[in-house]
Design an enzyme around this catalytic site. Structure first.
Site, PDB file in Angstrom:
ATOM      1  N   LYS A 165       0.848  -1.202   0.000  1.00 15.35           N
ATOM      2  CA  LYS A 165       0.000   0.000   0.000  1.00 15.35           C
ATOM      3  C   LYS A 165       0.880   1.248   0.000  1.00 15.35           C
ATOM      4  O   LYS A 165       0.626   2.207  -0.717  1.00 15.35           O
ATOM      5  CB  LYS A 165      -0.916   0.001   1.237  1.00 15.35           C
TER       6      LYS A 165
ATOM      7  N   GLN B 150      -4.593  -1.635   9.889  1.00 16.05           N
ATOM      8  CA  GLN B 150      -4.371  -2.915   9.211  1.00 16.05           C
ATOM      9  C   GLN B 150      -4.957  -4.059  10.046  1.00 16.05           C
ATOM     10  O   GLN B 150      -4.674  -4.168  11.235  1.00 16.05           O
ATOM     11  CB  GLN B 150      -2.856  -3.099   8.980  1.00 16.05           C
TER      12      GLN B 150
ATOM     13  N   ASP C 236     -10.780   2.977   4.626  1.00 12.36           N
ATOM     14  CA  ASP C 236     -11.213   1.583   4.516  1.00 12.36           C
ATOM     15  C   ASP C 236     -12.736   1.493   4.499  1.00 12.36           C
ATOM     16  O   ASP C 236     -13.304   0.465   4.131  1.00 12.36           O
ATOM     17  CB  ASP C 236     -10.717   0.795   5.749  1.00 12.36           C
TER      18      ASP C 236
END
Ligand code: NAD
Length: 284
Positions: A52, A96, A119
């Site tokens: 990422k 994460q 997200d």
């Protein structure tokens, strides 16, 4: 069989994102900033976080990873995230997953400010998505929708079967399919006869996290199959939830693993980050 490869989509998308990033820099006099919060050293998470970061930097974003040991207290991580929420130079925040067991997912979902939650796991986004209102959309299902659009796969009026009901893939995927006028069959670990359900699907989306769960007998002739699963085989190769060689003989189109859903997820993360950055600029 048509392979639904991400590359043609992400190549085009990344050019657009890099251009929009330059526009942002010329308006804000700084690059868009994405901060990834990594707790512990789960090997897959370390790789995903690095990927990422590399993609963010290649598009012109600023990227930071904040690492905490697996033993970090949830309160300590929460407090750091609160300071990121308040930092005007941070546009996107991503926690994460998976987190260590000491973290309660039902609490963590509320930590990132919705305007920076790239997200899109905050219940506000999930609620808006369920109601068909504008919101950030979780990256994997949003990426799947873009992939299907690029390859002109029809959705409206089709029967879509989704295997898996996680809050990051299965549930938002079902909401998006419903919004796109598919008839949705939603399966999970308590579905008694999975095969009977999946065989009805014109569009089968599998996110069960079970390597090789779906063999050819689960697939309707000429269905379109999207394989979200990612697994490392004993030979260190990547494989999905669908047995590719068998499925490829029956499906009309299918995503490979790797090279299908995964790169789309990262591209959509970058898009959400840029949207969050422009959102901050417009509200400052
Ligand atoms: P999860 O474990 O949170 O959820 C799995 C879901 O599948 C559950 O809802 C469960 O009820 C269902 N399920 C499990 N076994 C089943 C069975 N035998 N029959 C029917 N349903 C069953 O997983 P997740 O986070 O949604 O991820 C799923 C997979 O997708 C994993 O392999 C993960 O690594 C992968 N993934 C890939 C990407 C990507 O970008 N490609 C992104 C996210 C997740």
């Amino acid at each position: 069989m048509l392979e639904l490869l991400a590359k043609p989509v992400t190549q085009k998308k990344n050019e657009i994102l890099a251009k929009k990033c330059r526009e942002f820099i010329s308006r804000a006099h700084r690059p868009p900033q994405l901060t990834v919060v990594l707790v512990g050293e789960d090997p897959a998470s370390v790789i995903y976080t690095r990927k990422k970061g590399e993609m963010a930097v290649s598009l012109g974003f600023e990227h930071k990873t904040l690492c905490f040991p697996a033993t970090a207290a949830p309160e300590e991580v929460k407090s750091k995230i609160q300071s990121l929420n308040e930092d005007p130079l941070v546009d996107g925040i991503l926690i994460q997953r998976p987190l260590p067991k000491s973290f309660r997912e039902d609490e963590v979902l509320f930590w990132v400010d919705p305007s920076k939650d790239v997200d899109a796991f905050h219940p506000i986004h999930m609620g808006r998505l369920s109601l068909g209102l504008p919101c950030f959309v979780p990256c994997t299902p949003a990426g799947i929708m873009e992939l299907l659009k690029h390859y002109q796969i029809p959705i409206a009026g089709k029967t879509a079967c989704i295997v898996g009901r996680s809050s990051i893939v299965g549930r938002p995927m079902a909401a998006l399919m419903l919004a796109a006028n598919a008839t949705v069959i939603h399966c999970h670990s308590h579905t008694p006869d999975l095969r009977a359900m999946t065989r009805q699907a014109d569009l089968l989306i599998v996110a069960a996290g079970k390597r090789g769960l779906i063999d050819g007998s689960f697939i309707k002739k000429d269905a379109v199959v999207v394989d979200v699963g990612i697994h490392r085989t004993p030979e260190s190769k990547l494989a999905g939830d669908v047995l590719y060689p068998e499925a490829a003989k029956i499906a009309s189109a299918m995503t490979p693993v790797p090279g299908g859903v995964g790169p789309m997820t990262i591209a959509l993360l970058m898009e959400n980050t840029l949207s969050a950055a422009f959102g901050q600029l417009d509200h400052s």
